[in-house]
Design a protein around this motif. Structure first.
Motif, short mmCIF file in Angstrom:
data_model
loop_
_atom_site.label_atom_id
_atom_site.label_comp_id
_atom_site.label_asym_id
_atom_site.label_seq_id
_atom_site.Cartn_x
_atom_site.Cartn_y
_atom_site.Cartn_z
N GLY A 169 -0.55 2.80 -8.40
CA GLY A 169 -1.61 3.48 -9.23
C GLY A 169 -2.92 3.36 -8.60
N SER A 170 -3.92 4.36 -9.23
CA SER A 170 -5.10 4.44 -8.49
C SER A 170 -5.96 3.30 -8.92
CB SER A 170 -5.91 5.65 -9.09
OG SER A 170 -6.03 5.68 -10.53
N THR A 171 -5.82 2.63 -9.95
CA THR A 171 -6.71 1.59 -10.75
C THR A 171 -6.58 0.41 -10.13
OG1 THR A 171 -5.53 1.15 -12.35
CG2 THR A 171 -7.04 2.66 -12.89
N TYR A 172 -5.45 0.22 -9.31
CA TYR A 172 -5.24 -1.07 -8.61
C TYR A 172 -6.10 -1.09 -7.23
CZ TYR A 172 -1.46 -0.21 -11.86
OH TYR A 172 -0.72 0.05 -12.84
N VAL A 191 12.34 4.63 -7.34
CA VAL A 191 11.32 5.78 -7.76
C VAL A 191 9.95 5.35 -7.95
CG1 VAL A 191 11.29 7.45 -9.79
CG2 VAL A 191 13.51 6.66 -8.95
N LYS A 192 9.09 6.04 -7.43
CA LYS A 192 7.73 5.68 -8.02
C LYS A 192 7.76 6.72 -9.13
CE LYS A 192 3.01 6.87 -6.70
NZ LYS A 192 2.30 6.75 -8.19
N PHE A 193 7.38 6.21 -10.36
CA PHE A 193 7.50 6.89 -11.61
C PHE A 193 6.07 7.06 -12.10
CE2 PHE A 193 8.85 7.83 -15.88
CZ PHE A 193 10.28 8.24 -15.76
N SER A 194 5.43 8.24 -11.83
CA SER A 194 4.21 8.72 -12.54
C SER A 194 4.41 9.60 -13.71
CB SER A 194 3.49 9.15 -11.35
OG SER A 194 2.89 8.10 -10.66
N ASP A 195 4.99 9.04 -14.51
CA ASP A 195 4.92 9.84 -16.13
C ASP A 195 5.17 9.06 -17.06
OD1 ASP A 195 5.49 12.26 -17.41
OD2 ASP A 195 7.67 12.09 -17.50
N ASP A 222 -0.97 3.72 -15.20
CA ASP A 222 -1.67 2.35 -15.06
C ASP A 222 -1.97 1.80 -16.67
OD1 ASP A 222 -1.71 3.64 -12.68
OD2 ASP A 222 -3.63 3.11 -12.16
N GLU A 223 -2.28 2.86 -17.30
CA GLU A 223 -2.57 2.35 -18.99
C GLU A 223 -1.43 2.10 -19.59
OE1 GLU A 223 -3.08 5.31 -17.08
OE2 GLU A 223 -3.48 7.14 -18.34
N GLN A 224 0.09 2.34 -19.07
CA GLN A 224 0.87 2.06 -19.80
C GLN A 224 1.84 1.24 -19.10
OE1 GLN A 224 1.70 6.41 -22.25
NE2 GLN A 224 3.44 5.28 -20.79
N ILE A 252 0.86 -1.19 -0.14
CA ILE A 252 0.19 0.07 -0.09
C ILE A 252 0.83 1.32 0.19
CG2 ILE A 252 -1.88 1.26 1.25
CD1 ILE A 252 -2.72 -1.58 0.26
N PHE A 253 0.37 2.23 -0.73
CA PHE A 253 1.07 3.43 -0.97
C PHE A 253 0.22 4.38 -0.24
CE2 PHE A 253 2.54 7.39 -2.93
CZ PHE A 253 3.88 7.21 -2.96
N VAL A 254 0.58 5.13 0.93
CA VAL A 254 -0.48 5.92 1.80
C VAL A 254 -0.32 7.39 1.61
CG1 VAL A 254 -1.31 6.23 3.85
CG2 VAL A 254 -0.63 4.08 3.35
N PHE A 306 -11.01 1.42 -20.38
CA PHE A 306 -11.67 1.83 -19.21
C PHE A 306 -11.29 3.61 -19.26
CE2 PHE A 306 -12.54 3.04 -14.82
CZ PHE A 306 -13.95 3.12 -14.93
N LEU A 307 -10.03 3.38 -19.01
CA LEU A 307 -9.35 4.73 -18.82
C LEU A 307 -9.76 6.05 -19.88
CD1 LEU A 307 -6.29 3.97 -16.50
CD2 LEU A 307 -8.28 5.23 -15.76
N ASN A 308 -9.72 5.20 -21.17
CA ASN A 308 -9.81 6.10 -22.15
C ASN A 308 -11.29 6.63 -22.22
OD1 ASN A 308 -8.89 7.15 -24.79
ND2 ASN A 308 -10.00 5.66 -25.89
N GLY A 326 -1.07 9.49 -0.81
CA GLY A 326 -0.17 9.96 -2.24
C GLY A 326 -1.25 10.57 -2.84
N THR A 327 -1.53 10.54 -4.12
CA THR A 327 -2.48 11.35 -4.98
C THR A 327 -3.83 11.05 -4.84
OG1 THR A 327 -0.73 11.69 -6.70
CG2 THR A 327 -2.81 12.19 -7.23
N THR A 328 -4.07 9.75 -4.83
CA THR A 328 -5.22 8.96 -4.88
C THR A 328 -5.93 9.22 -3.28
OG1 THR A 328 -4.52 7.21 -6.63
CG2 THR A 328 -6.70 6.91 -5.30
C1 LIG Z 1 -2.17 11.61 -11.99
C2 LIG Z 1 -2.46 10.24 -11.09
O1 LIG Z 1 -3.45 10.44 -10.54
N1 LIG Z 1 -1.92 9.26 -11.21
C3 LIG Z 1 -2.31 8.01 -10.87
C4 LIG Z 1 -2.48 6.99 -11.97
O2 LIG Z 1 -2.85 5.68 -11.28
C5 LIG Z 1 -3.66 7.48 -12.92
O3 LIG Z 1 -4.77 7.65 -11.94
C6 LIG Z 1 -3.94 6.34 -13.71
O4 LIG Z 1 -2.94 5.95 -14.39
C7 LIG Z 1 -4.94 7.07 -14.80
O5 LIG Z 1 -4.45 7.95 -15.38
C8 LIG Z 1 -1.17 7.41 -10.02
O6 LIG Z 1 0.22 7.48 -10.70
C9 LIG Z 1 -1.37 8.14 -8.64
C10 LIG Z 1 -0.89 7.39 -7.43
O7 LIG Z 1 -0.28 6.29 -7.65
C11 LIG Z 1 -1.10 7.82 -6.10
O8 LIG Z 1 -2.02 7.90 -5.55
O9 LIG Z 1 -0.15 8.48 -5.62
#
Ligand SMILES: CC(=O)N[C@@H]([C@@H](O)[C@H](O)[C@H](O)CO)[C@@H](O)CC(=O)C(=O)O
Length: 284
Positions: free
Chosen positions: A183-186, A138-142, A167-169, A12-14, A218-220, A16-18
């Motif tokens: 990622g959020s979708t997990y 690194v948590k690489f969100s790019d 997540d989509e990549q 779990i990543f607590v 789904f994300l698209n 964060g963004t989500t």
């Molecule tokens: C900008 C953003 O919210 N990115 C999400 C992705 O999971 C993202 O929702 C997903 O790839 C859909 O674009 C994660 O990288 C964020 C994440 O892991 C977090 O909650 O810290």
């Protein structure tokens, strides 16, 4: 419990963004971190706490707290109001946070779409261990897979961990050598993504693609409707049945129209993928 039993997610990543970590008070962030570590004991493998904040003292306080409660790792984003403009400035900030938790593995959380800090990770990693002995990865969100590839190519031998966050990549990042994902979708497609990881590990690219295309389709669809953290909460709520609550202002909760359309779409894609998987299994 839901993530472990229904999604087979044990890391779990607590905050964060989500989890809207940056919209919470320091006290709220500490409370959440404590709960995750306490509730996750004997259930989760790793609980990484995001301790990044706009102020250095705030981030340091959270780092000390994470260490004291026994977090398995800490992660830090680049501060994004007064932004670092060079690798050295960013590294200095990260080092001052990491040194407050000298026994806790440290991750840099690279998320330029939200921080606006575009310093290449490849550059940042050069000599990072000398400055941050606890540096783990690194948590690489790019979406810049060239940067990720260069990091892996140059630092693979040092055994840094690269957790991919788009997540989509993810499948593309795995092919390049990413070790895992955050990622959020997990939260609601964890099980399916685990199937993708398994298929990838078994060199079954056709099956791995099916799962990647599920997330992608789904994300698209939802991105066109307007998709962000608020909408993620709504999706997680209808998939899990666990109310995630509204987001905090300035984010506003997802509309009923979004929820109805997203639910119909997700149901139809999951159903389609399951049919394909069954056919595949029958053939095998
Ligand atoms: C900008 C953003 O919210 N990115 C999400 C992705 O999971 C993202 O929702 C997903 O790839 C859909 O674009 C994660 O990288 C964020 C994440 O892991 C977090 O909650 O810290």
């Amino acid at each position: 419990d839901y993530l472990v039993s229904k999604q087979n997610v044990k890391n779990i990543f607590v905050n964060g963004t989500t989890g809207e970590g940056l919209a919470l008070s320091i006290q709220e962030r500490k409370q959440l971190a404590e709960e995750w570590v306490r509730q996750g004991k004997d259930k989760l493998d790793h609980v990484i706490i995001h301790v990044g904040a706009l102020s250095l003292p705030g981030s340091q306080e959270l780092a000390r707290h994470a260490a004291a409660i026994g977090a398995s790792g800490i992660a830090v984003i680049a501060p994004f109001f007064f932004k670092p403009t060079s690798k050295d400035e960013l590294l200095a900030f990260l080092r001052e946070v990491a040194s407050e938790a000298p026994a806790v593995p440290f991750y840099y959380y690279h998320i330029p779409p939200l921080t606006g800090v575009k310093i290449r990770v490849e550059e940042l990693l050069d000599g990072i261990k000398e400055q941050i002995p606890t540096f783990q990865g690194v948590k690489f969100s790019d979406t810049d897979l060239l940067d990720l590839a260069q990091c892996i190519n140059k630092n693979g031998g040092e055994e840094f961990v690269f957790l991919y966050g788009v997540d989509e990549q993810l499948l593309s990042a795995l092919a390049i050598g990413a070790n895992g994902a955050v990622g959020s979708t997990y939260n609601y497609l964890g099980q399916k993504t685990n199937m993708m990881l398994q298929a990838f590990a078994q060199h079954d690219l056709a099956l791995a693609r099916k799962y990647q295309f599920l997330t992608g389709e789904f994300l698209n669809f939802v991105i066109k409707l307007g998709f962000g953290v608020a909408q993620t909460k709504a999706v997680m709520t209808f998939v899990s049945g666990i109310p995630m609550g509204p987001p905090r202002l300035p984010l506003v909760k997802a509309s009923e129209e979004f929820i109805a359309k997203a639910k119909a779409k997700l149901d139809s894609i999951v159903c389609k993928t399951e049919q394909h998987s069954n056919i595949r299994l029958a053939v095998l």
